[in-house]
Write an enzyme that holds these catalytic residues in place. Structure first.
Site, PDB file in Angstrom:
ATOM      1  N   ARG A   1      -8.746  -2.348   6.902  1.00  9.33           N
ATOM      2  CA  ARG A   1      -9.483  -1.844   6.982  1.00  9.33           C
ATOM      3  C   ARG A   1     -11.013  -1.854   7.837  1.00  9.33           C
ATOM      4  NH1 ARG A   1     -11.972  -4.356   3.982  1.00  9.33           N
ATOM      5  NH2 ARG A   1      -9.874  -6.198   3.838  1.00  9.33           N
TER       6      ARG A   1
ATOM      7  N   LYS B   1      -7.752   1.516  -1.096  1.00  4.49           N
ATOM      8  CA  LYS B   1      -9.069   0.184  -1.820  1.00  4.49           C
ATOM      9  C   LYS B   1     -10.178   0.888  -1.674  1.00  4.49           C
ATOM     10  CE  LYS B   1      -6.413  -3.263  -1.166  1.00  4.49           C
ATOM     11  NZ  LYS B   1      -6.408  -3.738  -2.542  1.00  4.49           N
TER      12      LYS B   1
ATOM     13  N   HIS C   1      -7.080  -8.221  -8.400  1.00 13.09           N
ATOM     14  CA  HIS C   1      -6.350  -7.855  -7.317  1.00 13.09           C
ATOM     15  C   HIS C   1      -5.312  -9.200  -7.334  1.00 13.09           C
ATOM     16  CE1 HIS C   1      -6.598  -8.054  -2.602  1.00 13.09           C
ATOM     17  NE2 HIS C   1      -5.631  -7.191  -2.658  1.00 13.09           N
TER      18      HIS C   1
ATOM     19  N   SER D   1      -3.738 -12.523   1.311  1.00 14.75           N
ATOM     20  CA  SER D   1      -2.716 -11.890   2.751  1.00 14.75           C
ATOM     21  C   SER D   1      -1.767 -13.311   2.950  1.00 14.75           C
ATOM     22  CB  SER D   1      -3.109 -11.339   3.763  1.00 14.75           C
ATOM     23  OG  SER D   1      -2.497 -11.186   4.416  1.00 14.75           O
TER      24      SER D   1
ATOM     25  N   LYS E   1       2.253 -13.570  -2.669  1.00 15.05           N
ATOM     26  CA  LYS E   1       1.653 -12.967  -3.856  1.00 15.05           C
ATOM     27  C   LYS E   1       3.052 -11.456  -4.690  1.00 15.05           C
ATOM     28  CE  LYS E   1      -1.799  -9.931  -3.007  1.00 15.05           C
ATOM     29  NZ  LYS E   1      -2.002  -8.931  -3.220  1.00 15.05           N
ATOM     30  N   THR E   2       3.122 -10.780  -2.680  1.00 20.67           N
ATOM     31  CA  THR E   2       4.574  -9.676  -3.403  1.00 20.67           C
ATOM     32  C   THR E   2       5.819 -10.822  -3.174  1.00 20.67           C
ATOM     33  OG1 THR E   2       3.043  -8.199  -2.172  1.00 20.67           O
ATOM     34  CG2 THR E   2       5.244  -8.294  -2.427  1.00 20.67           C
TER      35      THR E   2
ATOM     36  N   ASP F   1       0.132  -4.750  -6.472  1.00 22.99           N
ATOM     37  CA  ASP F   1      -1.694  -5.233  -5.836  1.00 22.99           C
ATOM     38  C   ASP F   1      -2.925  -5.043  -6.464  1.00 22.99           C
ATOM     39  OD1 ASP F   1      -2.781  -6.128  -3.490  1.00 22.99           O
ATOM     40  OD2 ASP F   1      -3.635  -3.648  -3.298  1.00 22.99           O
TER      41      ASP F   1
ATOM     42  N   ARG G   1       2.579  -1.881   8.374  1.00 23.13           N
ATOM     43  CA  ARG G   1       2.118  -1.474   6.932  1.00 23.13           C
ATOM     44  C   ARG G   1       3.349  -0.236   6.160  1.00 23.13           C
ATOM     45  NH1 ARG G   1      -0.391  -4.148   3.210  1.00 23.13           N
ATOM     46  NH2 ARG G   1      -2.801  -5.539   4.269  1.00 23.13           N
TER      47      ARG G   1
END
Length: 528
Positions: A54, A196, A215, A234, A238-239, A253, A318
């Site tokens: 981004r 996003k 988020h 990140s 989380k994942t 997400d 990604r």
């Protein structure tokens, strides 16, 4: 030729217009157009040029009377005039003339009460396939009755802005006009900008509908539908922690918390690939197949095999894929009212308790703070851990004042009796720069399981510096692994490091949230 009304957006005389092609058709188009190549697993592989992530300095919001007082203007939410936006839109639309145009009409929001229709118009077939897989895909009947979209996004990465003429900062621009319901992305091939931008749009309009945008990842018990949400920046897990084989994955997400429960904004996942291994992340590894879009992962040109450890293009490699590529995904992506909220942090200072429970005010404090830390050595000259504070665990995507989201969270926690825990997935027994090791994933999973089941077996102690309570016993976790200070051989060194981090918390909070209610401020860490 059917144009689906794009001439009303200024896109005239297109070479061809395609709407809601299948992933197979979009893959064929991308290969025909030279946008990428196929891997040995059948995934479409592209590189995104100079923009491999981004571009926050190139993001703007159109400043109009209708929304001016809603937006937290500053370095994150930069204003641009309606005149500048309209002029740029006209230029980008003119750029699209004579080109193939790829349209995806889809949805954001799995709960139909709150679903928003997004029309995505792409220059690139590969990016159109990405957003086809990342948003919620309409059925044939829904597509036939789609009507007008709620928001229209035009993505033209080949169009380069001229900063001194266009009023932007570089050749790239990501601009949202909330009043006109239009979004423009120019100059960047990084597909995450599309995802996003949709998220940033939902994060504004959902607050008007009594939905807290988050988020976070979310999962639920397949039988009781008891739901948990996981916030974290990140690298905090989380994942990984939400991908629990015994629970259904709602999403990884972006979610909303409505009076009826949690729902996924998306229909897909966008996972990091750097250092990906089948034994550690089998669900993501096996999702890299036909219908997935892989960005900036180095691939052997002969064998078409990936080298996931190669970060020479970017560390931010990604893959985007539909959520139903995950075997235990919940379709549609809806769960119940969260029973548990978990804030994840990877504390490289090694001083936060491995798990602690938060009062409502402490939860609001840590929600707006959004703490994690970077390792020493990630940048030249950095010899000790560096704190990262990202408001709401997603500051770049939250257009309104943090207090709006914090108050919504506090109201929901109080109304539903939801419990909140802070889980440190980082270092224990010392800081990362001292050579300490990260908390074992098996222990963290056991703590999360105990939190989900309210199954801590010992008493709770108050941590005087961090102003939280931590358990003295937890199933399948050695007692000594729950005491952050006790794990340090040098207790004085622990106290020094803990006080140092607590001071950083306080200074960040005082600087960024001077108008936050006193009871929330007082719920934060207290350096001694």
């Amino acid at each position: 030729m059917e144009t689906y009304g794009i001439e009303n957006l200024g896109i005239l005389n297109p070479k061809a217009v395609y709407r809601n092609l299948t992933p197979a058709q979009l893959t064929e188009a991308a290969l025909r157009r030279g946008e990428g190549s196929l891997s040995n697993t059948g995934a479409l592989v592209v590189t995104t040029g100079k923009y491999t992530g981004r571009s926050p300095n190139d993001k703007f919001i159109v400043d109009t009377d209708g929304i001016h007082n809603d937006i937290a203007w500053g370095k994150v939410n930069r204003p641009i005039s309606r005149e500048k936006f309209n002029a740029l839109w006209e230029k980008a639309a003119a750029y699209m003339q004579g080109r193939e145009v790829f349209i995806f009409d889809g949805y954001a929001g799995a709960d139909k009460t709150y679903t928003q229709k997004f029309r995505i118009i792409n220059e690139l077939a590969s990016q159109n396939m990405f957003i086809h897989q990342l948003l919620i895909r309409p059925t044939a009947e829904e597509l036939a009755n789609y009507g007008e979209p709620d928001y229209t996004l035009l993505c033209a990465p080949g169009f380069k802005c001229i900063p001194e003429l266009d009023g932007v900062n570089s050749e790239a621009a990501i601009i949202i006009d909330y009043e006109a319901h239009k979004i423009l992305i120019a100059g960047s091939r990084y597909a995450g900008e599309i995802k996003k931008s949709v998220f940033s749009t939902m994060n504004y309009i959902m607050t008007k509908k009594n939905v807290l945008p988050m988020h976070c990842s979310a999962n639920m018990d397949p039988e009781t539908h008891e739901t948990a949400v996981f916030f974290g920046l990140s690298g905090t897990g989380k994942t990984t922690l939400s991908a629990d084989a015994s629970r259904k994955l709602i999403g990884d997400d972006e979610h909303g918390w409505s009076p009826d429960g949690v729902f996924n904004f998306e229909g897909g996942c966008y996972a990091k690939c750097i250092n990906l291994k089948a034994e550690n992340e089998p669900e993501i590894y096996n999702a890299i197949r036909f219908g997935s879009l892989v960005e900036n992962v180095v691939m052997d040109p002969e064998t078409r095999e990936f080298d996931f450890d190669d970060g020479s293009l970017t560390e931010n490699t990604r893959v985007g894929y539909p959520v139903d590529y995950i075997s235990n995904s919940q379709i549609p992506g809806k769960g119940g009212i969260p029973k548990v909220v978990i804030f994840l942090t990877a504390d490289a200072f090694g001083v936060l308790p491995p798990i602690s429970r938060l009062s409502k005010n402490a939860a609001m404090y840590h929600f707006v703070t959004g703490f994690t830390s970077k390792l020493a050595g990630t940048e030249r000259g950095v010899t000790e851990p560096q704190p990262t504070f990202s408001t709401l665990f997603g500051e770049p995507f939250m257009p309104m004042d943090p207090s709006v989201y914090a108050e919504m969270l506090g109201e929901k926690l109080e109304k539903y009796g939801t419990k909140v825990y802070l889980v440190n997935t980082g270092w224990a027994g010392g800081s990362a720069s001292m050579g300490a090791k990260r908390m074992k994933l098996a222990y963290t999973r056991a703590m999360v399981t105990a939190a989900l089941n309210d199954n801590f077996t010992g008493e709770w102690k108050h941590h005087d510096i961090f102003n939280v309570e931590y358990p003295t016993a937890c199933p399948n976790v050695p007692d000594e692994m729950l005491d952050a200070r006790g794990m340090w051989a040098d207790k004085a060194a622990y106290d020094e490091q803990a006080n140092k981090l607590a001071t950083m918390f306080a200074e960040n909070f005082a600087k960024k949230y001077p108008n936050m209610p006193a009871e929330i401020t007082e719920a934060g860490p207290k350096a001694k």
